[in-house]
Design a protein around this motif. Structure first.
Motif, short mmCIF file in Angstrom:
data_model
loop_
_atom_site.label_atom_id
_atom_site.label_comp_id
_atom_site.label_asym_id
_atom_site.label_seq_id
_atom_site.Cartn_x
_atom_site.Cartn_y
_atom_site.Cartn_z
N HIS A 109 0.89 -1.03 0.02
CA HIS A 109 0.17 0.01 0.14
C HIS A 109 0.94 1.41 0.02
N CYS A 209 -5.94 9.27 2.93
CA CYS A 209 -5.98 7.44 3.09
C CYS A 209 -6.20 6.92 4.24
N HIS A 213 -0.06 2.31 7.09
CA HIS A 213 1.22 2.45 6.19
C HIS A 213 2.62 2.30 7.15
ZN LIG Z 1 -4.08 4.70 0.19
#
Ligand SMILES: [Zn+2]
Length: 413
Positions: A109, A209, A213
């Motif tokens: 991602h 988003c 992450h």
């Molecule tokens: Zn994203």
């Protein structure tokens, strides 16, 4: 809508409590690739480190007190955990995330955010969608084609940023913050609540988003852009793998290469040439085999016809023959007077058959022969042919046909 996994994407274990638990059903992918309805429970927790699907990122797997979590789905502001057994409401529970799966998703991602940002900055190719696949991921670029060398340059820059160990920060902005407007996005979901979450790759990209992450680009290790494929109309799909997937892929490639070296008895540089040569040889052999089979059919028929004292019966099995082989023999011998029974294929298993002879006899015997061969067939004008599921009773068919053909010759039929 913010879960503990979004505040700290590196948390592998977490203590929380059960808010609710109710019986539920869910369609899950079974091992044979089909969807299977499974009975279980929908569990809502006070907070969670199991990421529910979103932003292109698949959901996590893990356990709640050793009870397996089979799916995590987003329902408004809640994450619903589908479990195989029930959990007591109000109870304090220990949550564990399947870290291998989660970290893989984080690498793919964050890798996507990095590639998307640089493809836009370097070539003006906007990302219209992306897919995190099981083996490899793809980014849909809003361009009909890419120019030679562009993907190599992109891959170079992407990996240069990874080497520069650029920090990745998550910022929460209130919805009316003027900074929100500056951030690239595909729009907020209708059920959006609370602050806007921005994933910020320092100096490279800031993007709205909800995913989990890496905290630093160096955690991506490496990104390999495998290539591009033609996408939907005026789109190009960029195919990539990130992090541990690159190592796994290298391992698979190396093992395949080793097996091919052993099979082809040539070094990796000659594998393609060797396979190409092999395929051409096989094609040539198939062609000459076919020619030989046809010639053999003619000779078999001629040999039978040249016998001075022959029965009005001819039977033959050939393992490698085909329909054409059988028809050539039948046509060459002629079956106005002679009963012909031909089979091809596995003598103990499945194959094909052809039965030919005087029309009334064949119309009469055809269905019985089909039955004995456990097959299917049809025919007209004295020719009956089809598939046999078992040629095991071939000898019995032969005896039956011989008996009838002798009776016929003797004028009894
Ligand atoms: Zn994203």
């Amino acid at each position: 809508m913010a879960f503990q996994c979004m505040r700290d994407s590196y948390m592998k274990e977490f203590v929380t409590s059960v808010v609710s638990c109710s019986p539920a059903e869910l369609k899950l992918d079974s091992t044979n690739g089909k969807k299977e309805k499974v009975k279980g429970f929908n569990v809502i927790l006070k907070d969670t480190i199991l990421f529910p699907e979103g932003g292109g990122q698949p959901d996590d797997r893990g356990t709640i007190e050793d009870v397996e979590v089979l799916r995590v789905l987003r329902q408004g502001a809640e994450a619903v955990h589908f479990t195989s057994s029930a959990l007591e409401e109000g109870r304090e529970v220990q949550l564990k995330v399947d870290w291998k799966r989660r970290f893989d998703h984080m690498q793919q991602h964050s890798g996507q955010h990095l590639i998307t940002a640089l493809a836009d900055a370097m070539f003006g190719y906007k990302t219209t969608s992306w897919e995190l696949g099981r083996q490899r991921s793809s980014i849909e670029l809003d361009t009909a084609s890419v120019k030679p060398g562009e993907m190599e340059a992109l891959e170079d820059t992407v990996n240069d940023r990874i080497r520069a160990h650029v920090p990745v920060n998550v910022r929460l902005l209130s919805i009316d913050d003027p900074d929100v407007e500056k951030v690239r996005s595909r729009g907020l979901p209708d059920d959006h609540a609370g602050p806007v979450r921005i994933v910020d790759i320092e100096g490279v990209d800031a993007n709205m988003c909800c995913g989990t992450h890496v905290s630093n680009l160096s955690h991506l290790q490496v990104i390999k852009i495998l290539g591009t494929e033609k996408g939907k109309k005026n789109k190009t799909n960029l195919i990539f793998i990130a992090g541990n997937r690159v190592l796994k892929y290298a391992d698979e490639c190396y093992n395949a290469e080793k097996s091919l070296t052993a099979l082809l008895k040539t070094g990796p540089d000659e594998h393609i040439d060797a396979v190409d040569k092999l395929q051409k040889t096989v094609k040539r052999l198939q062609k000459s085999n076919l020619t030989i089979l046809r010639d053999m059919a003619v000779l078999i028929a001629q040999n039978f016809k040249s016998q001075p004292e022959k029965d009005n019966f001819f039977s033959l099995h050939n393992k490698d023959g085909d329909n054409e082989f059988m028809n050539i023999i039948a046509n060459e011998i002629g079956f106005q007077e002679t009963v012909i029974f031909l089979t091809v294929g596995d003598p103990k298993g499945a194959g094909m058959f052809l039965l030919a002879g005087p029309e009334n006899l064949i119309t009469d015997l055809g269905p019985r022969v089909v039955e004995m061969l456990q097959g299917k067939g049809a025919g007209k004008n004295g020719r009956f042919q089809g598939k046999a599921n078992s040629l095991a009773k071939r000898a019995e068919v032969e005896a039956l046909l011989l008996e009838h053909s002798r009776k016929r010759t003797a004028g009894e039929e």
